[in-house]
Design a protein around this motif. Sequence first.
Motif, PDB file in Angstrom:
ATOM      1  N   SER A  19      64.210  55.064  34.592  1.00  0.00           N
ATOM      2  CA  SER A  19      65.008  53.851  34.459  1.00  0.00           C
ATOM      3  C   SER A  19      64.237  52.631  34.958  1.00  0.00           C
ATOM      4  N   SER A  23      62.714  48.880  32.211  1.00  0.00           N
ATOM      5  CA  SER A  23      62.815  47.439  32.354  1.00  0.00           C
ATOM      6  C   SER A  23      61.463  46.741  32.165  1.00  0.00           C
ATOM      7  N   LYS A  52      60.938  42.236  24.110  1.00  0.00           N
ATOM      8  CA  LYS A  52      61.849  42.296  25.263  1.00  0.00           C
ATOM      9  C   LYS A  52      62.940  43.324  24.927  1.00  0.00           C
ATOM     10  N   ARG A  54      66.358  45.301  24.742  1.00  0.00           N
ATOM     11  CA  ARG A  54      67.736  44.844  24.857  1.00  0.00           C
ATOM     12  C   ARG A  54      68.356  45.391  26.127  1.00  0.00           C
ATOM     13  N   GLU A  55      69.282  44.632  26.658  1.00  0.00           N
ATOM     14  CA  GLU A  55      69.976  45.059  27.865  1.00  0.00           C
ATOM     15  C   GLU A  55      71.015  46.100  27.494  1.00  0.00           C
ATOM     16  N   ASN A  56      71.126  47.128  28.303  1.00  0.00           N
ATOM     17  CA  ASN A  56      72.116  48.176  28.057  1.00  0.00           C
ATOM     18  C   ASN A  56      73.392  47.829  28.807  1.00  0.00           C
ATOM     19  N   ASN A  57      74.404  47.439  28.062  1.00  0.00           N
ATOM     20  CA  ASN A  57      75.678  47.078  28.683  1.00  0.00           C
ATOM     21  C   ASN A  57      76.608  48.272  28.858  1.00  0.00           C
TER      22      ASN A  57
END
Length: 147
Positions: A19, A23, A52, A54-57
Amino acid sequence: MKNLTRLGIILLVASSCLSFNLSAEIYTWTDKNGKVHFSDKPISDAKVTTIKPRENNNISKTVSSNSQWQQDYNKTKQAKAEEAQKKAKQKQKNTGYCNQLKSELALYQQGGRLYLMSADGERNYQSEEQLTAKKKKFAKLIKQNCR
């Protein structure tokens, strides 16, 4: 059981390490043959594009100590701890009772003349039938209560 615990710890450490790497920035470039490459390190002699991630929501939020779920969990944990404590006390009490029964049975099994004191202080010796009945009684109680 120990192997499962070790495996769980290894998986936990590996997933947390992964994890952290998720990032990181991702670099992409195309070589002279037209093949697209991806890397976490840029190269200096090619045209590099930074991607970049994507952010994991979908990642759940941390549980606060005053959330309903946490309160229910703590109540259940407390109830289980109290139940385990109760069982331990009962087991200890039962162990004492079993030891007493076993010592009584051993007393009757070693033989000899046994007596009971009457209310006025006289010795009342037990007959063979009474001794046999007591042995059976204690053996039955041990079988029922002691494991």
